[in-house]
Design an enzyme around this catalytic site. Structure first.
Site, PDB file in Angstrom:
ATOM      1  N   SER A   1     -20.101  96.776 -52.325  1.00 57.98           N
ATOM      2  CA  SER A   1     -19.350  96.360 -51.092  1.00 57.98           C
ATOM      3  C   SER A   1     -19.958  96.783 -49.913  1.00 57.98           C
ATOM      4  CB  SER A   1     -17.748  97.120 -51.331  1.00 57.98           C
ATOM      5  OG  SER A   1     -17.012  96.282 -50.385  1.00 57.98           O
TER       6      SER A   1
ATOM      7  N   HIS B   1     -12.730  92.317 -57.018  1.00 57.57           N
ATOM      8  CA  HIS B   1     -13.862  93.240 -56.280  1.00 57.57           C
ATOM      9  C   HIS B   1     -13.832  94.836 -56.806  1.00 57.57           C
ATOM     10  CE1 HIS B   1     -16.214  94.315 -52.891  1.00 57.57           C
ATOM     11  NE2 HIS B   1     -15.412  95.095 -52.413  1.00 57.57           N
TER      12      HIS B   1
ATOM     13  N   GLU C   1     -13.848  88.048 -57.085  1.00 54.81           N
ATOM     14  CA  GLU C   1     -13.796  88.953 -56.003  1.00 54.81           C
ATOM     15  C   GLU C   1     -12.402  89.044 -55.115  1.00 54.81           C
ATOM     16  OE1 GLU C   1     -15.988  91.189 -54.989  1.00 54.81           O
ATOM     17  OE2 GLU C   1     -18.069  90.408 -55.646  1.00 54.81           O
TER      18      GLU C   1
END
Length: 550
Positions: A244, A467, A363
């Site tokens: 990330s 995610h 995600e």
């Protein structure tokens, strides 16, 4: 990365996403507090790179003095080792300064403070301490040979606003992969990424303001160069990896001239290296807004900088948060990040190392579920798409009709996962192609286990491979426990990740071949079962040709 749709004010927590208050509830947290506050104690290991003793020692001599860690059955752990001076007082918003040596043996049996941050809505701890530039080292207790081990340096995620290195249990990577793992704290939020022009004075004129967190990461990498051998590691074989925001920073380090020679491979997870970073003008404009809000805009640049350095941390954090500011690297006119990553790679002006790069299958389900924890109707979904895409909305709705999905929120998340944002499959394909054209080895993946423990469990919503779900497969227990099939996938992933650290090629025993990326079909899907790991072309299910046509 920004959530698209009606989320106007956005979601904060990962990859630059900003958060709004949750609409509805309840929402069950599944372990995300580990990303920001839980301190998992994992062990660490070997002695010097050559002539290691038969029994692992709890004491290792670093360049600043000896440190005492914990010895477990299969690994050793050294926590809270300072790699730079506390960035407090006059050192606030300055490049990290070398840590001072100590007398006696430093107690590295427990982690030190995370960097100052406001806890995100999914859990964690709010802290205001600026003394936070520490790292943690995990190694296997015994090595399989007498050679120095690869070193893997982890940059945590959290939008460059939250998180800590000590939240990640690196024992499985270290023991199963026979590597040394270093997890790092770096300055967050306004303290790490404020780009006020008043901070560029005197000797500081050499640096574009706003990249202090990036400079911290590079200082940690220099610490690794000086001390890797003391822990059994090889300073000539360092892999930088992050997820990330940590992936965004890894991409920035990939193109940073001041990071040259500090690492030899890179693994950005869930943030495309084709994503633009903040520009100097926009970052400095945001910083001026913050300075005005705290009353530091009434003097000369030097006076404003002095005023900012006197503002309490709590005030800075709350103002930064209230103004909705983003944090992350700034492309400016110095040696830290002179060009946008895309420009640097296209011009061949980057650190030419092998790259392993990828994202997760779903995600954006994380962010959609945070904005809409309660169901939305098909009509509401259509309204969101029309507000987002204007005269292109009919084409988008034809490709993603609500009737094709079990929940309109899944349809919305699918659009956002496929197209546009920093986490999207299509922008990751752009990065794979760009890096391939630049001539470096590229290995592409997509994590696809839709039964993985989610970051946040929203009742009535299928989180899928949202995610951050791949993290538990590398760092056990982070978001939950794995079943036997998931454990086998975890073993495969740890094998791929650490073999890439060893040799620059992800190749592990009893796992399918991972091809070097040469075309869009050379992406390795990481899923469950006998056929769960296989090559795939992510451009087709993500409709990248359609999105490119828009």
């Amino acid at each position: 990365m920004w959530v698209r749709g009606s989320a106007g004010s956005g979601l904060r927590g990962f990859g630059g996403v900003r958060c709004v208050a949750l609409k509805g509830g309840p929402v069950r947290l599944t372990g995300i507090s580990l990303l920001a506050s839980a301190l998992l104690l994992a062990g660490a290991a070997p002695a010097a790179a050559l002539d290691r003793p038969a029994e692992p020692s709890a004491i290792v001599r670093t360049d600043l003095g000896p440190v005492r860690g914990q010895v477990q059955q299969d690994h050793r752990l050294f926590q809270g080792i300072p790699y730079a001076q506390p960035p407090t007082g006059d050192l606030r918003w300055r490049p990290p300064q070398p840590a001072r040596s100590w007398t006696g043996t430093y107690d590295a049996t427990f982690p030190r403070s995370q960097c100052a941050q406001i806890a995100p809505p999914y859990g964690g701890e709010t802290t205001y301490g600026e003394d936070c530039l520490y790292l943690n080292v995990t190694t296997p207790s015994r090595t399989r040979g007498r050679h120095a081990l690869p070193v893997m340096v982890w940059v945590h995620g959290g939008s460059n606003l939250t998180g800590s290195g000590s939240a990640y249990n690196a024992a499985k990577l270290a023991v199963d992969g026979d590597v040394v793992v270093v997890t790092v704290n770096y300055r967050l939020g306004p303290l790490g990424w404020l780009a006020h022009p008043g901070l560029e004075n005197g000797a500081d004129r050499r640096y574009q303001a706003g990249n202090y967190g990036l400079l911290d990461q590079q200082a940690a990498l220099r610490w690794v160069q000086r001390n890797a051998r003391a822990f059994g590691g090889d300073p000539r074989n360092v892999t930088l990896f992050g997820e990330s925001a940590g992936a965004a920073d890894s991409c920035a380090n990939l193109v940073s001239p001041s990071a040259s020679g500090l690492f030899h491979k890179v693994i950005p997870q869930s943030f495309s290296c084709a994503t633009p970073v903040r520009t100097e003008d926009s970052a400095e404009g945001d910083a001026v807004t913050v300075a005005q809000a705290v009353g530091c805009d009434k003097g000369s640049p030097v006076e404003n900088a002095a005023c900012l350095r006197a503002v309490p941390v709590k005030t800075l954090l709350e103002t930064f948060d209230a103004k909705g500011m983003s944090a992350g690297p700034v492309a400016g006119g110095d040696r830290v990040l002179p060009l946008q990553p895309v420009q640097a790679i296209e011009k061949g002006r980057f650190n030419r190392v092998p790259v392993m790069h990828g994202n997760t299958l779903d995600e954006m389900r994380l962010f959609v579920s945070l904005i809409y924890p309660q169901p939305i109707t098909a009509a509401q979904y259509e309204g969101i798409v029309r507000a987002t895409y204007g005269d292109k909305a009919d084409a988008v709705l034809a490709q993603y009709p609500a009737r094709d999905y079990p929940d309109p929120r899944i349809a919305l998340a699918t659009i956002q996962t496929d197209a546009g944002g920093a986490l999207s499959a299509c922008l990751h394909q752009d990065a794979f192609q760009m890096l391939k054209r630049a001539g470096v080895p590229v290995y592409a993946y997509q994590f696809a286990d839709r039964t993985a423990p989610p970051l946040i469990d929203v009742p009535g919503f299928d989180e899928g491979a949202e995610h951050a779900t791949e993290l538990t497969f590398l760092f056990p227990g982070l978001l939950g426990e794995l079943d036997p099939r998931q454990q086998r996938l975890s073993d495969a992933m740890v094998g791929y990740w650490t073999s890439f650290a060893w040799h620059g090629k992800p190749k592990a025993r009893h796992t399918p071949h991972w091809p070097r990326f040469r075309s869009s079909g050379d992406v390795l899907s990481l899923g469950l079962g006998a056929d769960g790991i296989h090559r795939t072309d992510t451009t087709k299910p993500s409709k990248c040709s359609f999105w490119n046509s828009l």
